[in-house]
Design a protein around this motif. Structure first.
Motif, PDB file in Angstrom:
ATOM      1  N   TYR A 165       0.841  -1.201   0.000  1.00  0.00           N
ATOM      2  CA  TYR A 165       0.000   0.000   0.000  1.00  0.00           C
ATOM      3  C   TYR A 165       0.875   1.249   0.000  1.00  0.00           C
ATOM      4  O   TYR A 165       1.930   1.292   0.642  1.00  0.00           O
ATOM      5  CB  TYR A 165      -0.920  -0.003   1.223  1.00  0.00           C
ATOM      6  CG  TYR A 165      -2.046   0.989   1.152  1.00  0.00           C
ATOM      7  CD1 TYR A 165      -3.126   0.780   0.299  1.00  0.00           C
ATOM      8  CD2 TYR A 165      -2.029   2.145   1.920  1.00  0.00           C
ATOM      9  CE1 TYR A 165      -4.172   1.695   0.224  1.00  0.00           C
ATOM     10  CE2 TYR A 165      -3.066   3.058   1.858  1.00  0.00           C
ATOM     11  CZ  TYR A 165      -4.133   2.828   1.000  1.00  0.00           C
ATOM     12  OH  TYR A 165      -5.157   3.745   0.926  1.00  0.00           O
ATOM     13  N   ALA A 166       0.431   2.285  -0.710  1.00  0.00           N
ATOM     14  CA  ALA A 166       1.278   3.453  -0.947  1.00  0.00           C
ATOM     15  C   ALA A 166       1.481   4.322   0.288  1.00  0.00           C
ATOM     16  O   ALA A 166       2.474   5.043   0.375  1.00  0.00           O
ATOM     17  CB  ALA A 166       0.686   4.292  -2.077  1.00  0.00           C
ATOM     18  N   TYR A 180      -7.756   3.938  -1.152  1.00  0.00           N
ATOM     19  CA  TYR A 180      -8.041   3.847  -2.581  1.00  0.00           C
ATOM     20  C   TYR A 180      -8.377   2.420  -2.997  1.00  0.00           C
ATOM     21  O   TYR A 180      -8.790   2.174  -4.119  1.00  0.00           O
ATOM     22  CB  TYR A 180      -6.869   4.383  -3.407  1.00  0.00           C
ATOM     23  CG  TYR A 180      -5.527   3.710  -3.179  1.00  0.00           C
ATOM     24  CD1 TYR A 180      -5.207   2.489  -3.763  1.00  0.00           C
ATOM     25  CD2 TYR A 180      -4.553   4.332  -2.394  1.00  0.00           C
ATOM     26  CE1 TYR A 180      -3.978   1.892  -3.560  1.00  0.00           C
ATOM     27  CE2 TYR A 180      -3.314   3.741  -2.196  1.00  0.00           C
ATOM     28  CZ  TYR A 180      -3.026   2.526  -2.776  1.00  0.00           C
ATOM     29  OH  TYR A 180      -1.800   1.935  -2.571  1.00  0.00           O
ATOM     30  N   ARG A 181      -8.271   1.465  -2.070  1.00  0.00           N
ATOM     31  CA  ARG A 181      -8.598   0.074  -2.391  1.00  0.00           C
ATOM     32  C   ARG A 181     -10.076  -0.230  -2.189  1.00  0.00           C
ATOM     33  O   ARG A 181     -10.692  -0.916  -3.001  1.00  0.00           O
ATOM     34  CB  ARG A 181      -7.757  -0.872  -1.526  1.00  0.00           C
ATOM     35  CG  ARG A 181      -6.293  -0.901  -1.915  1.00  0.00           C
ATOM     36  CD  ARG A 181      -5.514  -1.885  -1.070  1.00  0.00           C
ATOM     37  NE  ARG A 181      -4.126  -1.968  -1.518  1.00  0.00           N
ATOM     38  CZ  ARG A 181      -3.176  -2.629  -0.884  1.00  0.00           C
ATOM     39  NH1 ARG A 181      -3.469  -3.275   0.248  1.00  0.00           N
ATOM     40  NH2 ARG A 181      -1.948  -2.664  -1.345  1.00  0.00           N
ATOM     41  N   ARG A 221      -3.850  11.543   0.860  1.00  0.00           N
ATOM     42  CA  ARG A 221      -2.427  11.733   0.570  1.00  0.00           C
ATOM     43  C   ARG A 221      -1.755  12.408   1.768  1.00  0.00           C
ATOM     44  O   ARG A 221      -2.405  13.086   2.561  1.00  0.00           O
ATOM     45  CB  ARG A 221      -2.231  12.585  -0.689  1.00  0.00           C
ATOM     46  CG  ARG A 221      -2.858  11.977  -1.932  1.00  0.00           C
ATOM     47  CD  ARG A 221      -2.528  12.796  -3.190  1.00  0.00           C
ATOM     48  NE  ARG A 221      -2.993  14.165  -3.065  1.00  0.00           N
ATOM     49  CZ  ARG A 221      -4.222  14.567  -3.359  1.00  0.00           C
ATOM     50  NH1 ARG A 221      -5.127  13.692  -3.785  1.00  0.00           N
ATOM     51  NH2 ARG A 221      -4.568  15.837  -3.225  1.00  0.00           N
ATOM     52  N   ASN A 259      -9.403   4.178  -6.376  1.00  0.00           N
ATOM     53  CA  ASN A 259      -8.399   4.353  -7.426  1.00  0.00           C
ATOM     54  C   ASN A 259      -7.984   2.981  -7.931  1.00  0.00           C
ATOM     55  O   ASN A 259      -6.985   2.415  -7.477  1.00  0.00           O
ATOM     56  CB  ASN A 259      -7.194   5.131  -6.890  1.00  0.00           C
ATOM     57  CG  ASN A 259      -6.276   5.610  -8.013  1.00  0.00           C
ATOM     58  OD1 ASN A 259      -6.115   4.931  -9.028  1.00  0.00           O
ATOM     59  ND2 ASN A 259      -5.670   6.774  -7.820  1.00  0.00           N
ATOM     60  N   ARG A 304      -4.278   2.573  -9.109  1.00  0.00           N
ATOM     61  CA  ARG A 304      -3.305   2.483  -8.031  1.00  0.00           C
ATOM     62  C   ARG A 304      -3.372   1.116  -7.360  1.00  0.00           C
ATOM     63  O   ARG A 304      -2.348   0.545  -6.979  1.00  0.00           O
ATOM     64  CB  ARG A 304      -3.575   3.590  -7.017  1.00  0.00           C
ATOM     65  CG  ARG A 304      -2.374   3.986  -6.209  1.00  0.00           C
ATOM     66  CD  ARG A 304      -2.643   5.251  -5.436  1.00  0.00           C
ATOM     67  NE  ARG A 304      -1.407   5.821  -4.949  1.00  0.00           N
ATOM     68  CZ  ARG A 304      -1.341   6.936  -4.234  1.00  0.00           C
ATOM     69  NH1 ARG A 304      -2.455   7.582  -3.943  1.00  0.00           N
ATOM     70  NH2 ARG A 304      -0.191   7.399  -3.820  1.00  0.00           N
ATOM     71  N   ASN A 305      -4.564   0.596  -7.212  1.00  0.00           N
ATOM     72  CA  ASN A 305      -4.744  -0.721  -6.617  1.00  0.00           C
ATOM     73  C   ASN A 305      -4.088  -1.794  -7.488  1.00  0.00           C
ATOM     74  O   ASN A 305      -3.433  -2.714  -6.982  1.00  0.00           O
ATOM     75  CB  ASN A 305      -6.233  -1.009  -6.442  1.00  0.00           C
ATOM     76  CG  ASN A 305      -6.499  -2.126  -5.460  1.00  0.00           C
ATOM     77  OD1 ASN A 305      -5.654  -2.465  -4.638  1.00  0.00           O
ATOM     78  ND2 ASN A 305      -7.680  -2.703  -5.546  1.00  0.00           N
ATOM     79  N   LEU A 330      -1.574  -1.353  -9.588  1.00  0.00           N
ATOM     80  CA  LEU A 330      -0.125  -1.208  -9.501  1.00  0.00           C
ATOM     81  C   LEU A 330       0.411  -1.808  -8.199  1.00  0.00           C
ATOM     82  O   LEU A 330       1.496  -2.405  -8.187  1.00  0.00           O
ATOM     83  CB  LEU A 330       0.260   0.264  -9.608  1.00  0.00           C
ATOM     84  CG  LEU A 330      -0.021   0.918 -10.970  1.00  0.00           C
ATOM     85  CD1 LEU A 330       0.273   2.418 -10.914  1.00  0.00           C
ATOM     86  CD2 LEU A 330       0.788   0.261 -12.077  1.00  0.00           C
ATOM     87  N   ASP A 331      -0.354  -1.662  -7.122  1.00  0.00           N
ATOM     88  CA  ASP A 331       0.025  -2.309  -5.856  1.00  0.00           C
ATOM     89  C   ASP A 331       0.104  -3.820  -6.015  1.00  0.00           C
ATOM     90  O   ASP A 331       1.063  -4.471  -5.584  1.00  0.00           O
ATOM     91  CB  ASP A 331      -1.012  -1.990  -4.772  1.00  0.00           C
ATOM     92  CG  ASP A 331      -0.800  -0.612  -4.163  1.00  0.00           C
ATOM     93  OD1 ASP A 331       0.147   0.068  -4.553  1.00  0.00           O
ATOM     94  OD2 ASP A 331      -1.614  -0.234  -3.306  1.00  0.00           O
TER      95      ASP A 331
END
Length: 288
Positions: free
Chosen positions: A92-93, A188-189, A208, A267, A270-271, A273-274
């Motif tokens: 997770y970011a 975002y998940r 953020r 998102n 983004r999920n 890419l995770d």
């Protein structure tokens, strides 16, 4: 969660509390389906079409004390609570350790963590504090307390910060029960991961680090009092003992009073890419 049906029994209930894990028996018509928060109530009733649905909200007994003053340490005191697994970022970011550093740099105050943390996790927090030029003494660790609500008062906590990446619903409700303002993360998940759906409408949410810092730059005593009163009103309306008993006595098929959901914006990119980064890490580990 697994539902088992025993022929001949009556008054069967399926308590749906598998927030983000596999639950077997959600649609079993032999049970009255009980949801414990507004997110699963909306999902099961409106999207899945569960029959015999009930709503019994997460609740807490409000202590006789409540938050009456703020900035007791002369500076803002924030707090988070939960076991380490709720704060491990993995792929997770957003990482809790960096979040704490952002909070303390912005507030110039103190942050209390209630819950057991490993030595390795401690070191990650200290590394982020050092990088942000924040004194380690401003991070206060308490391994366990018998009552979170009472501990927030005893330790002069001004703002409760919901755990992330995985939120904790009961902790947020206990914080609101004594009139402590709350701040939650918008994951975002999934909306199920953040916890913001349980809080009062005026409560701050962040997605953020920059947003988190801005939130903790603006707290002052009037704003803290405003949010504390809103938190307590929200608790009394939706999560108090009286609210639970009212929901419990509501007949099946009758619409209970459920807190409205916020607008959620995830998102998916983004999920994805995770997930891809996580797969690459596993592959690299297997090949090493």
């Amino acid at each position: 969660i697994v539902a088992a049906h025993f022929p001949g029994t009556t008054g069967r209930y399926y308590i749906h509390h598998g927030d983000h894990h596999l639950s077997l028996g959600v649609t079993c018509e032999a049970f009255q389906h009980v949801d414990l928060h507004n997110m699963s109530y909306e999902l099961c009733g409106h999207r899945i079409g569960v029959s015999g649905q009930r709503y019994w909200p997460l609740s807490a007994v409000r202590p006789s004390q409540r938050k009456t003053g703020f900035l007791g340490r002369g500076a803002l005191t924030s707090c988070s609570c939960g076991r380490e697994s709720k704060f491990e970022s993995g792929s997770y970011a957003m990482a809790y350790e960096r979040g704490v550093a952002n909070i303390l740099k912005a507030s110039r105050g103190y942050h209390v963590h209630i819950g057991d943390l490993s030595e390795a996790f401690w070191q990650k927090i200290f590394a982020e504090l050092d990088a942000a030029n924040v004194s380690r003494e401003r991070f206060i660790h308490i391994e366990w307390v018998p009552s979170l609500a009472k501990a927030l008062i005893e330790h002069s906590v001004d703002v409760f910060v919901g755990s992330f990446p995985l939120g904790g619903g009961k902790a947020l409700i206990e914080a609101m029960s004594v009139g402590v303002p709350v701040v939650t993360h918008e994951s975002y998940r999934s909306r199920y991961h953040g916890g913001g759906e349980l809080t009062y409408p005026e409560s701050f949410m962040w997605s953020r680090y920059e947003e988190l810092a801005r939130i903790f730059e603006q707290w002052n005593e009037p704003l803290l009092k405003q949010h504390g009163e809103a938190a307590l009103r929200h608790f009394e309306q939706y999560y108090s003992k009286e609210a639970f008993l009212n929901a419990f006595s509501t007949k099946p098929g009758t619409a209970p009073e459920v807190p409205p959901l916020r607008i959620y914006r995830g998102n998916p990119l983004r999920n994805y890419l995770d997930s891809r980064r996580q797969r690459e890490q596993v592959i690299a580990l297997l090949e090493s």
